[in-house]
Design an enzyme around this catalytic site. Structure first.
Site, mmCIF file in Angstrom:
data_model
loop_
_atom_site.group_PDB
_atom_site.id
_atom_site.type_symbol
_atom_site.label_atom_id
_atom_site.label_comp_id
_atom_site.label_asym_id
_atom_site.label_seq_id
_atom_site.Cartn_x
_atom_site.Cartn_y
_atom_site.Cartn_z
ATOM 1 N N ASP A 110 0.919 -1.113 -0.154
ATOM 2 C CA ASP A 110 -0.150 0.214 -0.106
ATOM 3 C C ASP A 110 0.970 1.346 0.007
ATOM 4 O O ASP A 110 2.009 1.383 -0.756
ATOM 5 C CB ASP A 110 -0.914 0.154 1.254
ATOM 6 C CG ASP A 110 -2.152 0.676 1.078
ATOM 7 O OD1 ASP A 110 -2.241 2.027 1.353
ATOM 8 O OD2 ASP A 110 -3.274 0.223 0.790
ATOM 9 N N HIS A 132 -2.830 5.854 4.355
ATOM 10 C CA HIS A 132 -3.864 4.862 4.044
ATOM 11 C C HIS A 132 -3.295 3.445 4.390
ATOM 12 O O HIS A 132 -3.908 2.704 4.955
ATOM 13 C CB HIS A 132 -4.127 4.896 2.494
ATOM 14 C CG HIS A 132 -4.850 4.070 1.987
ATOM 15 N ND1 HIS A 132 -4.540 2.688 1.287
ATOM 16 C CD2 HIS A 132 -6.354 4.115 1.664
ATOM 17 C CE1 HIS A 132 -5.764 1.978 0.961
ATOM 18 N NE2 HIS A 132 -6.688 2.949 0.924
ATOM 19 N N SER A 167 -11.141 -0.915 0.509
ATOM 20 C CA SER A 167 -9.549 -0.763 0.986
ATOM 21 C C SER A 167 -9.669 -1.378 2.568
ATOM 22 O O SER A 167 -8.524 -1.886 2.994
ATOM 23 C CB SER A 167 -9.046 0.659 0.912
ATOM 24 O OG SER A 167 -8.508 1.074 -0.302
#
Length: 474
Positions: free
Chosen positions: A163, A200, A410
């Site tokens: 990621d 994230h 996600s």
């Protein structure tokens, strides 16, 4: 899908990849992104066939000299793919659709797809965003909350997250005290404002550690560059990530792309074949386009040769009763988990940092749902949404000092990855694919997703968020 935000993200990704001319497809619709003027083929005989076929077609029908068609980049690499230039994007005409059309007959003769666009693979809140993060008070516990399983380094399940990287002071969040990996590149801009998508990977790691404390989570910043990478490069980056620390028990991937096809990504052929021969379970996000188009690599879960090694994950809305408005769906999505308004660590806890919203909320759900989804609430005005508009509305700014709420497949993905890891610990199961099968076989929970009764995984420590059905905007 709703194209406005896709177009906003297209500009953002193009700015992050200034040397790569990008286009939207298919046929300029808001479906996926790809590199103009370049197609992908497998090395060897297939690449030569593609090159010769396209050169002949273009010379005969478009008046292009043969030099327009040539290989670019290395002739061979571990991913087994070749980039073939089929035109000059500077001329303004994207000839990729013409090249694909020229090869249709050859593909029919060979009984397989020989060529594809060079797609942009992106994190699943990027070109298909669920929403942007919202600050959560430190007094609010994470959601899912931390399970009580103790951490034991001798038995911990290895989880690799591919990621964006970890924020610099992530270890100040207790659940991430033993999480390792790559540092997030450029957390803030020159103005001190948090960059888009920063945190994230940290947010995902926090969810994993909450659902399954007995894990060794490693985060690789493979997608640090605006969360986007060309398909031709993605396979090599995945190989680099697993080579660095070895194949993990579980690989959690909240990225992908649709491609208008039902047979995967040419750029991932080699990686997926090697994955199939390993013991690793790939848990992959289904994407946030509110579409039933396959999103790869999650959709490999529907191909018979990969159904044991890949688990595709869609998102449930805040109350867990049905699918989130943004979640992709369809028979290729194997399981759904909470993915709307989860709470985890976004930034470190040392210093508050400002963030300016990029997208505006909508008066109504972009996908036609009637509940108070993340399309509508909390209300904010975004920078990209206002660009070029006649209005002078100022983008909203917030401060993050640790926790946030965020939505998307996600984040449903690490919920499921964590549940598989927790099952391995609880049942002393060393094989992650066996744990996946056992977990799904023992789960009787269901949820309604667009009329289908689908399998749902809800962590014991997850708290449903009440869902409101709002009236029309004032």
């Amino acid at each position: 899908m709703a194209p406005q935000r896709f177009h906003e993200q297209f500009g953002h990704i193009q700015r992050s990849m200034p040397d790569v001319p990008l286009a939207m497809g298919p046929d300029d619709s808001a479906g996926f992104l790809y590199e103009k003027g370049v197609v992908l083929a497998r090395d060897g005989e297939e690449a030569r066939l593609v090159e010769d076929t396209v050169r002949t077609h273009f010379t005969d029908t478009r008046g292009l000299v043969p030099d327009h068609v040539r290989r670019v980049g290395p002739d061979t690499n571990r991913t087994g793919v070749t980039r073939i230039r089929v035109g000059d994007p500077a001329e303004g005409d994207d000839v990729v659709p013409h090249a694909l059309g020229a090869l249709a007959e050859a593909e029919g003769r060979h009984g397989r797809r020989l060529v594809s666009r060079n797609h942009v693979v992106h994190i699943a809140v990027n070109a298909c965003p669920g929403d942007e993060p919202v600050p959560a008070p430190r007094s609010e516990p994470p959601n899912p909350a931390a399970a009580e399983d103790p951490y034991d380094p001798d038995t911990a399940v290895g989880v690799l997250v591919i990621d964006t990287g970890l924020v610099r002071d992530h270890a100040s969040y207790p659940l991430l005290a033993h999480t390792t990996g790559d540092a997030q590149v450029s957390e803030t801009g020159a103005d001190g404002v948090l960059r888009q998508y920063v945190g994230h990977g940290t947010f995902i790691a926090g969810i994993l550690a909450a659902v399954a404390p007995n894990t060794d989570v490693t985060v690789r910043g493979t997608l640090n560059d605006a969360g986007a990478v060309l398909e031709s490069e993605f396979g090599a980056k995945l190989f680099e990530a697993v080579d660095e620390g070895g194949w993990p028990d579980i690989l959690s991937l909240s990225a992908g792309t649709s491609n208008g096809s039902a047979d995967g990504l040419i750029g991932l052929d080699a990686f997926m074949r090697e994955l199939r021969e390993q013991r690793t379970l790939l848990v992959a996000a289904a994407g946030n386009n509110a579409s039933d188009d396959p999103f790869w690599p999650a959709a490999y879960a529907t191909l018979p040769e990969y159904e044991d090694s890949v688990l595709s994950v869609g998102a449930l809305r805040g109350d867990g009763a049905s699918g989130a408005c943004f979640s992709n769906h369809g028979p290729w999505v194997r399981v759904y988990a909470p993915g709307e308004r989860l709470t985890s660590a976004l930034t470190g806890f040392d210093t508050p940092v400002p963030y300016v919203y990029q997208h505006s909320t909508y008066d109504a759900c972009r996908y036609g749902f009637s509940y108070a989804c993340t399309c509508r609430y909390p209300r904010h005005t975004g920078m990209l949404s206002e660009a070029g508009e006649s209005t002078s509305a100022k983008p909203d700014q917030v401060m993050f000092d640790g926790l946030a709420q965020w939505s998307g497949t996600s984040f449903a993905t690490p919920v499921v990855a964590g549940l598989v890891a927790a099952h391995m610990t609880a049942h002393k199961e060393s094989a992650p694919r066996a744990a996946r099968a056992q977990l799904l076989a023992s789960t009787t929970d269901r949820a309604d997703v667009r009329g289908a009764h689908v399998q749902a995984l809800r962590p014991p420590t997850w708290r449903p968020v009440p869902v409101l059905i709002p009236g029309p905007p004032a």
